[in-house]
Design a protein around this motif. Sequence first.
Motif, short mmCIF file in Angstrom:
data_model
loop_
_atom_site.label_atom_id
_atom_site.label_comp_id
_atom_site.label_asym_id
_atom_site.label_seq_id
_atom_site.Cartn_x
_atom_site.Cartn_y
_atom_site.Cartn_z
N GLU A 94 66.03 -5.18 -39.33
CA GLU A 94 65.16 -5.45 -40.48
C GLU A 94 64.59 -4.16 -41.07
O GLU A 94 64.41 -4.05 -42.27
CB GLU A 94 64.00 -6.36 -40.05
N MET A 98 65.55 -2.32 -44.92
CA MET A 98 64.53 -1.99 -45.91
C MET A 98 64.99 -0.86 -46.82
O MET A 98 64.52 -0.72 -47.94
CB MET A 98 63.22 -1.57 -45.21
N GLY A 99 65.92 -0.04 -46.34
CA GLY A 99 66.48 1.01 -47.17
C GLY A 99 67.25 0.46 -48.35
O GLY A 99 67.59 1.20 -49.28
N TYR A 101 66.09 -2.20 -50.16
CA TYR A 101 65.17 -2.83 -51.11
C TYR A 101 65.17 -2.00 -52.39
O TYR A 101 65.21 -0.79 -52.36
CB TYR A 101 63.75 -2.87 -50.56
N ARG A 102 65.10 -2.69 -53.51
CA ARG A 102 65.03 -2.00 -54.79
C ARG A 102 63.89 -2.58 -55.61
O ARG A 102 63.57 -3.75 -55.50
CB ARG A 102 66.34 -2.17 -55.56
N LYS A 105 64.61 -5.52 -57.67
CA LYS A 105 65.00 -6.73 -56.96
C LYS A 105 63.87 -7.22 -56.07
O LYS A 105 64.05 -7.58 -54.92
CB LYS A 105 66.25 -6.46 -56.11
N LEU A 106 62.66 -7.20 -56.64
CA LEU A 106 61.47 -7.55 -55.89
C LEU A 106 61.59 -8.93 -55.25
O LEU A 106 61.18 -9.15 -54.13
CB LEU A 106 60.27 -7.53 -56.85
N LEU A 107 62.16 -9.86 -56.00
CA LEU A 107 62.26 -11.23 -55.52
C LEU A 107 63.67 -11.59 -55.07
O LEU A 107 63.86 -12.52 -54.32
CB LEU A 107 61.84 -12.21 -56.63
N GLY A 108 64.64 -10.81 -55.54
CA GLY A 108 66.02 -11.18 -55.27
C GLY A 108 66.38 -11.07 -53.80
O GLY A 108 65.66 -10.49 -53.00
N ARG A 109 67.48 -11.66 -53.44
CA ARG A 109 67.91 -11.61 -52.05
C ARG A 109 68.79 -10.39 -51.82
O ARG A 109 69.38 -9.84 -52.73
CB ARG A 109 68.69 -12.88 -51.71
N LEU A 110 68.87 -9.97 -50.57
CA LEU A 110 69.80 -8.90 -50.21
C LEU A 110 71.18 -9.52 -50.06
O LEU A 110 71.31 -10.64 -49.60
CB LEU A 110 69.36 -8.27 -48.90
#
Lengths: 264, 435
Positions: A94, A98-99, A101-102, A105-110
Motif C-alpha cells: 500500500e 502511493m507513488g 497517486y496523482r 485522480k483524487l477519486l479515481g481508482r488505481l
Amino acid sequence: MKTAIETHNLTVAYNRRPVLWDIDFQIPEGQLIGVLGPNGSGKTTLLKSLMGLVQPSSGYVRLFGQSLDEVRSRISYVPQRESVDWDFPISVREVAVMGRYRKHKLLGRLNKEDHRLADEALEKVGMLSFADRQIAQLSGGQQQRVFVARALAQQADLYLMDEPFAGVDAASEEAILSLLKEMKQAGKTVLIVHHDLHTAHQFFDWMVLLNTRLIKCGPTSSVFTADYLKQAYGGQLTILSQVSDLVKARDFPIRERSFKDQPK
Amino acid sequence: MSDFFTFSDPNVRLVTAGTILLGISAAIVGTFTFLRKRALVGDAIAHAILPGVCLSFMITGEKHPAYLLVGAVLAGWLSLLVMDYLSSRTKLSTDTAIGAVLSVFFGAGILLLTSIQHSGSANQAGLDQFLFGKAAAMTQRDIWVFSGVAVVLLGLVLAFFRSFKLISFDPAFAKSIGLPVRRLEFLLSTITVLAVATGIQAVGVVLMAALLITPAAAARFWTDRIQVMILLAAAFGLLSGLFGSWISYTAPSMPTGPWIVVLLSMIAVVSVVVAPKRGIWARLRLQRSNARKIRQENILKAFYGIGEAADAPVATVAVDMLRQQRPFEDIALQLGLRELVKKGLLHKHKPGSYALTPTGLQESRRVVRLHRLWELYLTERMNYAADHVHNTAEAIEHVITPEVEAALLRELDHPILDPHDAVIPYQNPSKPSAS
C-alpha cells in the motif's frame, strides 16, 4: 549539460530564525548529488523548499528550468523515515502504490499498471517478498527501502531524498546504493541529504556544502576539500548566528518590503 | 426482548436505525481522527459545539435539526481555528490550546444553556439533552435529517478514502505529489465536525469523544489493515447502537447514550485484553511460554554440565545433582522436569532420577552451544572481557534462532573452544575435540 536544479537568493526562516540564507546554486542533470553540512545547517529545509513544502521568505527555485508546479510529475520526494508513524495500519504494498497517486485522480481508482509498477519498484529494492507485511514489522533499513520503492514507482526524472542512509543496515545501504547507480545510468538526477562525511565522497559525484549559507557547490573533487569542509563544519559563525538570534528576538522581517523576488 | 428485535413498532425501528447509523458514521470518521492522533481534538470539538447549538436556538427560537446543525458546525469550526491559531501563533503548547478551547467553549455553552432554561421559552424543553444525548426522544424529522447527514459523510469518506489514508500517513509526501492537502484536511475536519454534531444526538456532548474514538481504538487491537480496521470500528459502532437502544427499550428509565458508551467501553476493554498479538492476554501467554522455555533449557544445560564434568555421558542423574549443578527453585525444577519428560527430552528412571533421551541430548548440546557461541562472539567481536560475558550469554542463549546461530557460526568460522576454553558441542560431534 542541462540544469536540473537552480535556486536564486533562496532564504528560508522558521519562527523568524533564518535557516537558509541567500542560497544560489545550479546543478546539472544526471548527477548523484550529496547535500552535506553539520546538524541544523538547513539541509532538510533546502530539500523541503525545493519540493515546495516550506515557503521561502524570499528567492525562488527552478527545476528543469521551470516552476515546481509545471514539472511536478517529474519530481519525486523521499521524506525522512522518522517523519511518519510506522505503526500506521497499512501494508508495504500500500505504501509503494502511493507513488502512483496523482492529483488529477483524487477519486479515481488505481489500475493494473499502477499496481504492476509498484510491485516492480518493490522488486528492485528487494522488498517484494515483504509486500503484504504491515510496515511496523520491518527493520529501519527495510522501511527506508519501501520509501525508496514508493519514489521509484513515481517514475520521475529528479529524486529528492532526505537521509536515505540514516539508521540503515549494511544490506539496505548496499541495495539503495546500487539502485542509485542504476538510476544515474538511466539519466536520472538524484539529490540526497547525507550526514556521513566518511562515505560521502564515494557516493556522490556532485556536492552541495551548506551551513545556513552556501559554502560550495560543485563536482565532488572541487568541493570535498579540507578548506571547504572546515568552513562548513569547523568555523564558528558567531556574528552570523548573533544576527539570526537578533532577527528572531526582535521579530524582524528577513526582507524589506521593497525586495523584488522573481523576474517575471 | 423479542418485542424489540422484531422491530414491529415503527418508532422503535426508526430510533434504532437512526442511532445505529450515527454510531457507524462516527466510528468510521473517528478512525481517521484516531490515526491522525487527534483524539483530544475530537473531544474538544464535541464540547465546543454546545454554544453553537444554544445560540442557533436563541436566534431562531426553534429546535429544527438543520438550524442546530448549522450552529454546531460553525462553533466546531471556530474551535478548530482557535486551536490552530493558539498552537501555531502563540507559545502555548498544543495540549494547552486544546484544553483551553474545550473548557472555554463548553463553559460558554453551559452559560447559554442555563440562560435559555431560565428564559421560560415554551420550546426550550429538551435542549439540555444535548449534554447526554436523547436518542429515544428524537423526532422523526430529527432522525431523517441526522441520518441523511450520516449517510452523506459515509459516502464522502468512501469516495476520498485513498486520499484521506495518504494525508493521515504521510502529509508531506501527499503535498509533494501535488495533492491539495490543505483542502483535503479541511474536508476531513468538516466531516469530523459534522459527525460529531450528528453523533451528539445519540450520546450527547460529554460522551461524544467515546463514540468517535473508542471504536477505532478497539479495532486497532485486532488488525494491521486500515480497511479491516474501519469495518471493525463500524461494526462496534453498530453493535453498541443496537444494544444501547435495546437496553433503553426494555428498561425505559435507562438512557440510550450512556449505555452506548458503556457498551463501547466494554468492547474496548475486551479488545485490550484478548486481542491476538497486541492484547494483554496474548502478551502474558508469550511471557509464560518464554519462562517455560528458559526453565526447560536451564535444566537441559545442567544435565549437559554434569555429563561434561564427569567426562562421559551420564546414564542417570539424581535431582540433587541437578541442584548442585545450578541453584534451581524447587517448584520450577519439578515443573520443568515434568514438562521435559512430557516432551520426550527426558526419561524418568525412578522417582527423583532422570536421564536424557537422544533428542534431549541433542537439545542440551544446542543450548550449551548457543551459550558458548555467544560468549565467544562477545569477546571476539565486541571486545568484552572473558569474565564479563557469562551473565549476558545466560539470557541470550534462549532467544537465538537457528538463523542467528547459522550467522554466528559463519561469522566465527565454526569455532572449537569458547573464551573459557570449554568445548563447543556440535550436533554431530565429528569435529575433533580440543583435548
